[in-house]
Design an enzyme around this catalytic site. Structure first.
Site, PDB file in Angstrom:
ATOM      1  N   ILE A 158      52.867  33.167  24.892  1.00  0.00           N
ATOM      2  CA  ILE A 158      51.651  32.403  25.182  1.00  0.00           C
ATOM      3  C   ILE A 158      50.767  32.298  23.936  1.00  0.00           C
ATOM      4  O   ILE A 158      50.238  31.229  23.624  1.00  0.00           O
ATOM      5  CB  ILE A 158      50.888  33.024  26.371  1.00  0.00           C
ATOM      6  CG1 ILE A 158      51.768  32.972  27.636  1.00  0.00           C
ATOM      7  CG2 ILE A 158      49.562  32.305  26.618  1.00  0.00           C
ATOM      8  CD1 ILE A 158      51.259  33.797  28.806  1.00  0.00           C
ATOM      9  N   ARG A 239      44.649  40.029  30.433  1.00  0.00           N
ATOM     10  CA  ARG A 239      44.313  40.870  31.579  1.00  0.00           C
ATOM     11  C   ARG A 239      42.901  41.402  31.376  1.00  0.00           C
ATOM     12  O   ARG A 239      42.507  41.744  30.249  1.00  0.00           O
ATOM     13  CB  ARG A 239      45.291  42.049  31.727  1.00  0.00           C
ATOM     14  CG  ARG A 239      46.675  41.683  32.273  1.00  0.00           C
ATOM     15  CD  ARG A 239      46.643  41.332  33.763  1.00  0.00           C
ATOM     16  NE  ARG A 239      47.969  41.043  34.305  1.00  0.00           N
ATOM     17  CZ  ARG A 239      48.515  39.834  34.376  1.00  0.00           C
ATOM     18  NH1 ARG A 239      47.857  38.773  33.931  1.00  0.00           N
ATOM     19  NH2 ARG A 239      49.716  39.668  34.903  1.00  0.00           N
ATOM     20  N   GLU A 268      39.150  43.013  38.852  1.00  0.00           N
ATOM     21  CA  GLU A 268      39.394  41.780  39.601  1.00  0.00           C
ATOM     22  C   GLU A 268      39.566  42.059  41.084  1.00  0.00           C
ATOM     23  O   GLU A 268      40.238  43.045  41.408  1.00  0.00           O
ATOM     24  CB  GLU A 268      40.678  41.137  39.039  1.00  0.00           C
ATOM     25  CG  GLU A 268      40.543  39.671  38.767  1.00  0.00           C
ATOM     26  CD  GLU A 268      41.703  39.132  37.952  1.00  0.00           C
ATOM     27  OE1 GLU A 268      41.747  39.426  36.733  1.00  0.00           O
ATOM     28  OE2 GLU A 268      42.554  38.453  38.532  1.00  0.00           O
ATOM     29  N   HIS A 287      41.218  33.665  37.459  1.00  0.00           N
ATOM     30  CA  HIS A 287      42.629  33.941  37.125  1.00  0.00           C
ATOM     31  C   HIS A 287      43.522  32.723  37.407  1.00  0.00           C
ATOM     32  O   HIS A 287      44.426  32.779  38.240  1.00  0.00           O
ATOM     33  CB  HIS A 287      43.127  35.173  37.911  1.00  0.00           C
ATOM     34  CG  HIS A 287      44.280  35.851  37.222  1.00  0.00           C
ATOM     35  ND1 HIS A 287      44.466  37.209  37.207  1.00  0.00           N
ATOM     36  CD2 HIS A 287      45.324  35.345  36.513  1.00  0.00           C
ATOM     37  CE1 HIS A 287      45.563  37.514  36.537  1.00  0.00           C
ATOM     38  NE2 HIS A 287      46.112  36.388  36.103  1.00  0.00           N
TER      39      HIS A 287
HETATM   40  P1  NAP Z   1      54.760  38.326  25.271  1.00  0.00           P
HETATM   41  O1  NAP Z   1      55.628  37.149  24.881  1.00  0.00           O
HETATM   42  O2  NAP Z   1      55.413  39.634  25.546  1.00  0.00           O
HETATM   43  O3  NAP Z   1      53.652  38.472  24.123  1.00  0.00           O
HETATM   44  C1  NAP Z   1      52.822  39.573  24.015  1.00  0.00           C
HETATM   45  C2  NAP Z   1      52.452  39.730  22.540  1.00  0.00           C
HETATM   46  O4  NAP Z   1      51.504  40.785  22.434  1.00  0.00           O
HETATM   47  C3  NAP Z   1      53.611  40.100  21.636  1.00  0.00           C
HETATM   48  O5  NAP Z   1      53.580  39.288  20.494  1.00  0.00           O
HETATM   49  C4  NAP Z   1      53.349  41.545  21.238  1.00  0.00           C
HETATM   50  O6  NAP Z   1      53.759  41.856  19.924  1.00  0.00           O
HETATM   51  C5  NAP Z   1      51.846  41.570  21.306  1.00  0.00           C
HETATM   52  N1  NAP Z   1      51.303  42.910  21.484  1.00  0.00           N
HETATM   53  C6  NAP Z   1      51.674  43.887  22.336  1.00  0.00           C
HETATM   54  N2  NAP Z   1      50.895  44.968  22.193  1.00  0.00           N
HETATM   55  C7  NAP Z   1      50.004  44.644  21.222  1.00  0.00           C
HETATM   56  C8  NAP Z   1      48.929  45.335  20.626  1.00  0.00           C
HETATM   57  N3  NAP Z   1      48.608  46.589  20.987  1.00  0.00           N
HETATM   58  N4  NAP Z   1      48.207  44.699  19.666  1.00  0.00           N
HETATM   59  C9  NAP Z   1      48.518  43.432  19.269  1.00  0.00           C
HETATM   60  N5  NAP Z   1      49.533  42.739  19.817  1.00  0.00           N
HETATM   61  C10 NAP Z   1      50.257  43.340  20.776  1.00  0.00           C
HETATM   62  O7  NAP Z   1      53.937  37.966  26.587  1.00  0.00           O
HETATM   63  P2  NAP Z   1      53.417  36.535  27.079  1.00  0.00           P
HETATM   64  O8  NAP Z   1      54.459  35.888  27.920  1.00  0.00           O
HETATM   65  O9  NAP Z   1      52.876  35.782  25.906  1.00  0.00           O
HETATM   66  O10 NAP Z   1      52.233  37.008  28.053  1.00  0.00           O
HETATM   67  C11 NAP Z   1      51.144  37.768  27.551  1.00  0.00           C
HETATM   68  C12 NAP Z   1      50.272  38.279  28.681  1.00  0.00           C
HETATM   69  O11 NAP Z   1      49.507  37.221  29.212  1.00  0.00           O
HETATM   70  C13 NAP Z   1      51.032  38.828  29.892  1.00  0.00           C
HETATM   71  O12 NAP Z   1      51.424  40.176  29.703  1.00  0.00           O
HETATM   72  C14 NAP Z   1      50.050  38.663  31.034  1.00  0.00           C
HETATM   73  O13 NAP Z   1      49.339  39.848  31.248  1.00  0.00           O
HETATM   74  C15 NAP Z   1      49.111  37.568  30.535  1.00  0.00           C
HETATM   75  N6  NAP Z   1      49.172  36.344  31.352  1.00  0.00           N
HETATM   76  C16 NAP Z   1      48.053  35.932  32.025  1.00  0.00           C
HETATM   77  C17 NAP Z   1      48.086  34.770  32.774  1.00  0.00           C
HETATM   78  C18 NAP Z   1      46.877  34.275  33.508  1.00  0.00           C
HETATM   79  O14 NAP Z   1      47.034  33.669  34.560  1.00  0.00           O
HETATM   80  N7  NAP Z   1      45.689  34.444  32.995  1.00  0.00           N
HETATM   81  C19 NAP Z   1      49.266  34.014  32.857  1.00  0.00           C
HETATM   82  C20 NAP Z   1      50.379  34.471  32.174  1.00  0.00           C
HETATM   83  C21 NAP Z   1      50.315  35.640  31.420  1.00  0.00           C
HETATM   84  P3  NAP Z   1      55.348  41.908  19.501  1.00  0.00           P
HETATM   85  O15 NAP Z   1      55.895  40.521  19.771  1.00  0.00           O
HETATM   86  O16 NAP Z   1      55.342  42.197  18.062  1.00  0.00           O
HETATM   87  O17 NAP Z   1      55.959  42.959  20.371  1.00  0.00           O
END
Ligand code: NAP
Length: 330
Positions: A158, A239, A268, A287
């Protein structure tokens, strides 16, 4: 044939696929989550569980589910599930990445534009009959977006999609943090991998896109917010508990940062007292990151595809703990 529990409304099409595959489906077609005690009772005979992010699948639930073989979460974030405990019990867990990436990035960018140009405040101003005349410097002056610096905290699926919108659509300079450097994104968008401190210091807009983990809990406190420019905005579509909401409210009141746009909340669906009453330079949404009909249906379908694969002995395409997959029907 196995028993499957679906904890909340996911749409009939997805449920039908499980029934068509011959499984005994208990479908709780409700929009409210069960209480922990209700979930523990309901899961007793289930081999497959389809759940939402509002269902807390902790060790108490796992202990109450002696037949459970697979959990298919209808979300990409899986902080509602104790993955380590499920893995220790040999229970497969899957999520729904990719299908919601662009939709959630659209929402993050919508919030970014809404806070920068004060769209909800402008809407309320008009409806209250406050618009008397055009002024060169009206009360609702906003911020420029084009050509500014966008900081992505968590450059995953994302985060990258948000960065593309900023760099390619709005000529923005992109900075990012992540656990590892993303060379492809750097090449595509000229994005720079920097420390969080540098990102906060240089960014005009900061978008949070990390998962919620013990490490990211309260990553944004007053201390963090003070490292941002007083003219910067924070956008959180990840989150709620990643941001300490009390501190954010104090920062907004004291002008530590210019504004914030939140799709998710620390407790939430509640908001920290005072946040709802704070109307200036704060945009809030319930959300809605992935909330288009098409994407929500795709998420439900993806969860079912994962569960059907696991039950049939195939590796679920989005298994979070593929190490427990044994290659035999569950
Ligand atoms: P993702 O592809 O796993 O991306 C998460 C990124 O965060 C990765 O690049 C990871 O780094 C990085 N990361 C993890 N821990 C970190 C830290 N401590 N400091 C800095 N960066 C860190 O996940 P995604 O599919 O993009 O989704 C991300 C999150 O969005 C989900 O986990 C969910 O909670 C949230 N979300 C919310 C909604 C909503 O409705 N608002 C919808 C969808 C998702 P690396 O790649 O180097 O491991």
């Amino acid at each position: 044939m196995v028993n499957i529990l679906i904890t909340q409304h996911i749409g009939d099409a997805a449920v039908q696929r499980l029934r068509d595959a011959g499984h005994a489906v208990t479908y709780r077609d409700e929009t409210t989550p069960m209480t922990p005690a209700e979930l523990q009772t309901a899961v007793r005979t289930a081999a497959g569980l389809v759940c939402l992010l509002t269902d807390r699948v902790d060790t108490a639930v796992l202990n109450a589910a002696p037949h459970l073989k697979m959990i298919a979460n209808v979300a990409v974030g899986y902080d509602n599930i104790d993955l380590a405990a499920a893995t220790a019990r040999g229970i497969l867990v899957s999520n729904t990445p990719d299908v919601l990436t662009e939709t959630t990035a659209d929402h993050a960018f919508a919030l970014l534009l809404a806070i920068a140009r004060r769209i909800p405040e402008a809407d309320a101003f008009m409806r209250a009959g406050k618009y008397q005349r055009f002024e060169l410097f009206p009360p609702l002056l906003g911020l420029d977006v084009y050509g500014k610096t966008l900081g992505i905290v968590g450059m995953g699926r994302i985060g990258t999609a948000v960065a593309r919108r900023g760099a390619l659509g709005f000529g923005m300079k992109v900075l990012y943090t992540a656990k590892s450097e993303k060379t492809a994104v750097a090449q595509e968008l000229g994005a720079e991998w920097v420390s969080l401190a540098e990102l906060l210091r240089r960014s005009d807009f900061v978008s949070i896109n990390t998962p919620y983990t013990p490490e990211t809990r309260h990553l944004f406190t007053l201390d963090t917010l003070r490292q941002m420019k007083p003219t910067a905005c924070l956008i959180n579509t990840a989150r709620g508990p990643i941001v300490k909401e009390d501190d954010l409210l104090a920062a907004l009141r004291d002008g530590v940062i210019w504004g914030a746009a939140l799709d998710v909340f620390e407790a939430e669906p509640q908001m920290t007292p005072g946040l709802a009453e704070h109307h200036e330079r704060l945009v809030v949404a319930p959300h809605l990151g992935s909330a288009t009909g098409e994407t929500r249906r795709n998420m439900a379908a993806t969860a079912v595809t994962n569960l059907l694969a696991g039950l049939a002995g195939q590796q679920p395409p989005n298994a979070l703990n593929p190490q427990v997959w044994q290659g035999t029907p569950l």
